[in-house]
Structures are given as structure tokens and as C-alpha cells.
Design a protein around this motif. Structure first.
Motif, short mmCIF file in Angstrom:
data_model
loop_
_atom_site.label_atom_id
_atom_site.label_comp_id
_atom_site.label_asym_id
_atom_site.label_seq_id
_atom_site.Cartn_x
_atom_site.Cartn_y
_atom_site.Cartn_z
N ILE A 65 0.84 -1.20 0.00
CA ILE A 65 0.00 0.00 0.00
C ILE A 65 0.88 1.26 0.00
O ILE A 65 0.61 2.22 -0.72
CB ILE A 65 -0.95 -0.01 1.21
CG1 ILE A 65 -1.97 -1.14 1.07
CG2 ILE A 65 -1.68 1.33 1.34
CD1 ILE A 65 -2.86 -1.33 2.29
N ARG A 66 1.94 1.24 0.79
CA ARG A 66 2.86 2.38 0.81
C ARG A 66 3.51 2.58 -0.56
O ARG A 66 3.70 3.71 -1.01
CB ARG A 66 3.92 2.17 1.89
CG ARG A 66 3.40 2.40 3.31
CD ARG A 66 4.27 1.72 4.34
NE ARG A 66 5.64 2.20 4.33
CZ ARG A 66 6.09 3.23 5.05
NH1 ARG A 66 5.25 3.88 5.83
NH2 ARG A 66 7.35 3.59 4.99
N ALA A 67 3.82 1.47 -1.23
CA ALA A 67 4.40 1.58 -2.57
C ALA A 67 3.42 2.23 -3.53
O ALA A 67 3.79 3.05 -4.38
CB ALA A 67 4.79 0.19 -3.07
N ALA A 68 2.13 1.88 -3.39
CA ALA A 68 1.11 2.50 -4.24
C ALA A 68 1.01 4.00 -3.99
O ALA A 68 0.63 4.76 -4.89
CB ALA A 68 -0.25 1.83 -4.00
N ARG A 69 1.36 4.42 -2.79
CA ARG A 69 1.28 5.83 -2.43
C ARG A 69 2.62 6.55 -2.61
O ARG A 69 2.81 7.66 -2.12
CB ARG A 69 0.79 5.96 -0.99
CG ARG A 69 -0.66 5.50 -0.83
CD ARG A 69 -1.11 5.45 0.61
NE ARG A 69 -2.53 5.08 0.69
CZ ARG A 69 -3.15 4.75 1.81
NH1 ARG A 69 -2.48 4.75 2.97
NH2 ARG A 69 -4.44 4.44 1.79
N GLY A 70 3.55 5.89 -3.32
CA GLY A 70 4.79 6.56 -3.70
C GLY A 70 5.98 6.30 -2.80
O GLY A 70 7.03 6.91 -3.00
N ILE A 71 5.85 5.40 -1.82
CA ILE A 71 6.96 5.09 -0.93
C ILE A 71 7.48 3.71 -1.31
O ILE A 71 6.98 2.68 -0.82
CB ILE A 71 6.54 5.14 0.55
CG1 ILE A 71 5.88 6.48 0.87
CG2 ILE A 71 7.73 4.88 1.46
CD1 ILE A 71 5.29 6.54 2.27
N ALA A 72 8.46 3.66 -2.17
CA ALA A 72 8.96 2.39 -2.67
C ALA A 72 9.67 1.61 -1.57
O ALA A 72 10.41 2.19 -0.77
CB ALA A 72 9.92 2.61 -3.85
N PRO A 73 9.47 0.32 -1.49
CA PRO A 73 10.15 -0.48 -0.46
C PRO A 73 11.64 -0.56 -0.75
O PRO A 73 12.05 -0.60 -1.90
CB PRO A 73 9.48 -1.85 -0.57
CG PRO A 73 8.95 -1.90 -1.97
CD PRO A 73 8.57 -0.50 -2.32
N PRO A 74 12.47 -0.59 0.29
CA PRO A 74 13.91 -0.67 0.07
C PRO A 74 14.33 -2.04 -0.44
O PRO A 74 13.58 -3.01 -0.34
CB PRO A 74 14.48 -0.42 1.48
CG PRO A 74 13.40 -0.89 2.40
CD PRO A 74 12.11 -0.56 1.71
N PHE A 75 15.52 -2.10 -0.99
CA PHE A 75 16.07 -3.37 -1.47
C PHE A 75 16.12 -4.37 -0.30
O PHE A 75 16.53 -4.02 0.81
CB PHE A 75 17.47 -3.16 -2.04
CG PHE A 75 18.12 -4.42 -2.53
CD1 PHE A 75 17.75 -4.97 -3.75
CD2 PHE A 75 19.07 -5.07 -1.75
CE1 PHE A 75 18.33 -6.15 -4.19
CE2 PHE A 75 19.66 -6.24 -2.19
CZ PHE A 75 19.29 -6.78 -3.42
N GLY A 76 15.72 -5.59 -0.58
CA GLY A 76 15.76 -6.62 0.44
C GLY A 76 14.63 -6.53 1.46
O GLY A 76 14.74 -7.09 2.56
N TRP A 77 13.55 -5.89 1.11
CA TRP A 77 12.48 -5.66 2.08
C TRP A 77 11.84 -6.97 2.56
O TRP A 77 11.43 -7.07 3.72
CB TRP A 77 11.43 -4.72 1.51
CG TRP A 77 10.65 -5.24 0.33
CD1 TRP A 77 11.03 -5.18 -0.97
CD2 TRP A 77 9.36 -5.84 0.34
NE1 TRP A 77 10.06 -5.73 -1.78
CE2 TRP A 77 9.03 -6.14 -0.99
CE3 TRP A 77 8.46 -6.16 1.35
CZ2 TRP A 77 7.82 -6.75 -1.35
CZ3 TRP A 77 7.26 -6.77 1.00
CH2 TRP A 77 6.95 -7.06 -0.33
N CYS A 78 11.80 -7.97 1.68
CA CYS A 78 11.20 -9.25 2.11
C CYS A 78 12.02 -9.87 3.25
O CYS A 78 11.47 -10.38 4.23
CB CYS A 78 11.13 -10.21 0.94
SG CYS A 78 9.86 -9.78 -0.29
N HIS A 79 13.34 -9.81 3.12
CA HIS A 79 14.20 -10.35 4.17
C HIS A 79 14.07 -9.52 5.44
O HIS A 79 14.12 -10.05 6.55
CB HIS A 79 15.65 -10.39 3.70
CG HIS A 79 15.88 -11.32 2.55
ND1 HIS A 79 15.76 -12.69 2.66
CD2 HIS A 79 16.20 -11.08 1.24
CE1 HIS A 79 16.01 -13.25 1.49
NE2 HIS A 79 16.29 -12.30 0.61
N ALA A 80 13.91 -8.21 5.27
CA ALA A 80 13.77 -7.35 6.44
C ALA A 80 12.48 -7.67 7.20
O ALA A 80 12.46 -7.67 8.43
CB ALA A 80 13.78 -5.88 6.01
N LEU A 81 11.42 -7.95 6.45
CA LEU A 81 10.16 -8.33 7.12
C LEU A 81 10.32 -9.66 7.85
O LEU A 81 9.80 -9.83 8.96
CB LEU A 81 9.03 -8.44 6.09
CG LEU A 81 8.61 -7.18 5.34
CD1 LEU A 81 7.30 -7.42 4.60
CD2 LEU A 81 8.48 -5.98 6.26
#
Length: 412
Positions: A333-349
Motif C-alpha cells: 500500500i505504501r508503494a502505491a502511495r509513492g513510498i517504494a520499499p527498500p532493497f531486500g524488504w522481504c528479508h527485512a520483514l
């Protein structure tokens, strides 16, 4: 029922022209289905697969349920099925529906019907032996298609050209179909999202004009339709048309679909795996009270609340507090609102979801009551802010220092 494993079908003839359309393969190869149809046709009655199974087969889409329409009255269906050694259950006999079980598979067999009286929520029906009467009471032309055991398609209301064009059109007059059951307004947008490329202008105008009739429909039924609509591969256009017609604001006050196209794009870009689809899209709409408007279950309402809270946190922090799935929903949802997830976000989660606070109440024997709770909360906040790096000793010092404990000093 669930169809055979092989869903392949073939649309042997174009939707227009003199040669009738035909489907083959897939569910038509089921011996159980063939047996049910044969029991009825062998006694001189029409027995046809109808609706979604025929529509989806012609489109090459998966077939989930197989419904049968017949000219046989319900008591005759019961008698014939029982005589043939099949189990017949009167699941909706007042409305003409008998569930016939063959080889462990259940088929809803419904007598041809015509509407006698409608009130915007339900209809009183009379049984018929006329397929045209049965077709005229259905909602959309692409749902009023029938197929016999050989796969030959019968099209009493001109649904094949509409299906070929992916054009969603009501059977007959749109206003009449809607006033028979106002839920058809939402069904229109749902089917548009799933199967349509274009909408009939008369249908769009009728949905907008008659939208206030949805007040007669229970929130449970509205919620059921909205879940299915939002689960479509790309519901953005349908939801935008709902908003334009004033329908969305009636069923979901405060909902804003402006970022829905971007969410669909983010889902494609970043992938969704096994994440539930409709809860994320509903959360994006940010309606004032989605849980009440759609009569969400307690678990569904909690999920919406947690996604909303997660939107104000980093992905790892959200995963720590609410779990990986909720955090992933908020990231998209944040990506849809213009806040792109950082590299490696899946591992961070994954790291956030696996993290555990290294201290507990037993590690702070100096404190009790509210002071203990506040100290643990401060320590947890510091732990999350450190990206889960602080150890138990560090956190104990932070917890006690936050309470002004005399045994802890800055140079300790």
C-alpha cells in the motif's frame, strides 16, 4: 462442485455467425455429470449446464461450480434421480433446486423458472418448461448461456456476441433487472472486474440511477459481493466506475480509489505470493468504517485495523508487531502511495517477524505495576528502533534509566 483436474476447453465456433458455439473437454468429460444429465434427458426433459461453467469454459477460464437447469419439475427430478440410484437432496425445492449427488459429486439441478413478483431483494417464481423464460430472468447475457451434454451452446438472449467482446450487458432492460434485485448493481461491477472489457452504457446509467436501492440490501450480502469484486485480477476500472456513479460512497463511505491502479501495479512489480488480495485493496480504500459497512468478521476487522496501524511503521517494525503478512500488505500500500520499499524488504520483514524482545518482566525485579509496564514498553521501542540489535543488558539499562532508577548511571 470442483471440476475434473483437466480444465481445458475449446470454443469451436466464433460467437457470431450461423454455426452454434461448442465447448469440449474439461468438465464435460466428467462421467458423474454425464450420468446426471442422462437421467433427465432420458426421460424426455431438457437438462443443460448453465451460467458460470459455460461462460468460463468459453473464455478458457477455470470452472469452479457446475449448475444444471432442467425442464423437469423438482419432484420429477427427485423421482428420476432416486430411481437411478443417485442421491437427491431437496436443498431448495421451493425455488426448484435439487442437489443430485453422483459418484461423490454434487450438482445443483434447478427447474426452469420465470419471475412472478419481485421486491428488489428476492423474487417469487413459477416453474416453467421453457428455456427462453428461464434465460430472461437471469442477470447478464453472458450468464444466460446453456450447454448440453455434447457441448453445444444454446444462447436464448444473445449472450455469445457479448461474451466474445467481453461486453457486460443486462438481459433485457437494465432497469427492470436491477429493480428485481438491487444487489445486481454490485454484481454488475463485480462481473465487469472479472470478465468485462467494456460496459453497456444503459447498464452504467441504470446502476447510477437506481443506486439508492442498495439500502434495501443487507450489509452481509454487500460485503460478500465487495470481497469478490476486490479479489479480481484488476478491479481498478470497475471500482472507479462505482465511484463515478456514486455507488462506492453508498456502500463504503469515505472510500478513495485514487491509488488503486498504482496498487495493482505495485502488486505486479513486487509480487504478492500467497498474500490475501481483497483485504489489502480494501485497506487502501481507507473507508470510514469498512468493518461495519461490509459486516466484516472479527478477524477481518482486526486485520484491517492492523494494516492501518502498520502503515505508520517501517516494514520490519510492522512485521514485529503484527506479523509478516500484515507488514507485507502495508508495504504494498505504501508503494502505491509513492513510498517504494527498500532493497531486500522481504528479508527485512522476515527478520522483524522473527525478532523476540530479549528481556521480560523477570529481568526487572526492581519494578512492579505500571512502572514495570512502562519500562518494558520503552525497552521494546528501543529494541525495534535499533533494528532488533540491542541485547538484554542494553535493554535492561534503557528500561531502568527510563524510570529514573538510582542504581543505573549514564557511565554504567
Amino acid at each position: 462442485m470442483t471440476p475434473p483436474a483437466n480444465p481445458a476447453t475449446r470454443f469451436d465456433a466464433p460467437a457470431t455467425g450461423a454455426v452454434p458455439a461448442r465447448i469440449s473437454g474439461g468438465f464435460l468429460d466428467s462421467p458423474a455429470l454425464g450420468r446426471v444429465l442422462a437421467v433427465l434427458t432420458g426421460a424426455g426433459h431438457q437438462a443443460l449446464v448453465v451460467g458460470g461453467a459455460v461462460r468460463n469454459a468459453l473464455l478458457g477460464e477455470p470452472v469452479a461450480d457446475i449448475d444444471i437447469a432442467t425442464s423437469a419439475p423438482p419432484d420429477e427430478t427427485m423421482r428420476l434421480a432416486t430411481a437411478a440410484g443417485l442421491r437427491a437432496v431437496p436443498t431448495g425445492i421451493d425455488h426448484g433446486t435439487i442437489t443430485v449427488v453422483a459418484e461423490g459429486a454434487g450438482y445443483e439441478v434447478t427447474t426452469f423458472r420465470r419471475d412472478v413478483e419481485t421486491d428488489g431483494r428476492r423474487a417469487s417464481v413459477a416453474f416453467s418448461d421453457n428455456i427462453a423464460e428461464d434465460a430472461r430472468r437471469r442477470d447478464f447475457t453472458m450468464n444466460a448461456l446453456y450447454a448440453d451434454a455434447s457441448g453445444r451452446v444454446l444462447d436464448p438472449v444473445g449472450g455469445l456476441p457479448d461474451l466474445a467482446a467481453r461486453r457486460l450487458r443486462f438481459v433485457g432492460d437494465a432497469r427492470e433487472r436491477i429493480t428485481e434485485d438491487y444487489l445486481r448493481i454490485l454484481r454488475f461491477y463485480r462481473f465487469l472486474a472479472w470478465y468485462g472489457r467494456g460496459a453497456d452504457l444503459q447498464a452504467l446509467a441504470a446502476c447510477a440511477e437506481l443506486r439508492h436501492g442498495l439500502a434495501q440490501i443487507s450489509r452481509e450480502r454487500i460485503g460478500h459481493e465487495m470481497r469478490k469484486l476486490l479479489a479480481a485480477p484488476d478491479p481498478a476500472q470497475a471500482v472507479a466506475l462505482m465511484a463515478e456513479a456514486g455507488v462506492l460512497s453508498l456502500v463504503l463511505p469515505g472510500a478513495d480509489p485514487g491509488d488503486l491502479p498504482e496498487l495493482i501495479e505495485a502488486e505486479r512489480d513486487f509480487g504478492t505470493g500467497a498474500l490475501p488480495v481483497w483485504p489489502r485493496r480494501l485497506a487502501l480504500l481507507a473507508a470510514h468504517d469498512a468493518a461495519g459497512a461490509l459486516r466484516l468478521s472479527r478477524d477481518e476487522a482486526r486485520e484491517q485495523h492492523q494494516i492501518a496501524l502498520a502503515l505508520d511503521l517501517s516494514g520490519p517494525a510492522a512485521a514485529y508487531r503484527f506479523g509478516r503478512i500484515t507488514a507485507a500488505q502495508s508495504v504494498l500500500i505504501r508503494a502505491a502511495r509513492g513510498i517504494a520499499p527498500p532493497f531486500g524488504w522481504c528479508h527485512a520483514l522476515a527478520r522483524g517477524a522473527a525478532a523476540q524482545l530479549p528481556i521480560a518482566a523477570r529481568d526487572l525485579p526492581e519494578l512492579a505495576g505500571p512502572a514495570l509496564g512502562q519500562a518494558l514498553k520503552r525497552a521494546e521501542t528501543a529494541f525495534v528502533d535499533s533494528d532488533f540489535c540491542l541485547n538484554a543488558q542494553d535493554l535492561r539499562q534503557i528500561a531502568l534509566r527510563a524510570q529514573g532508577h538510582p542504581d543505573i548511571h549514564d557511565d554504567a
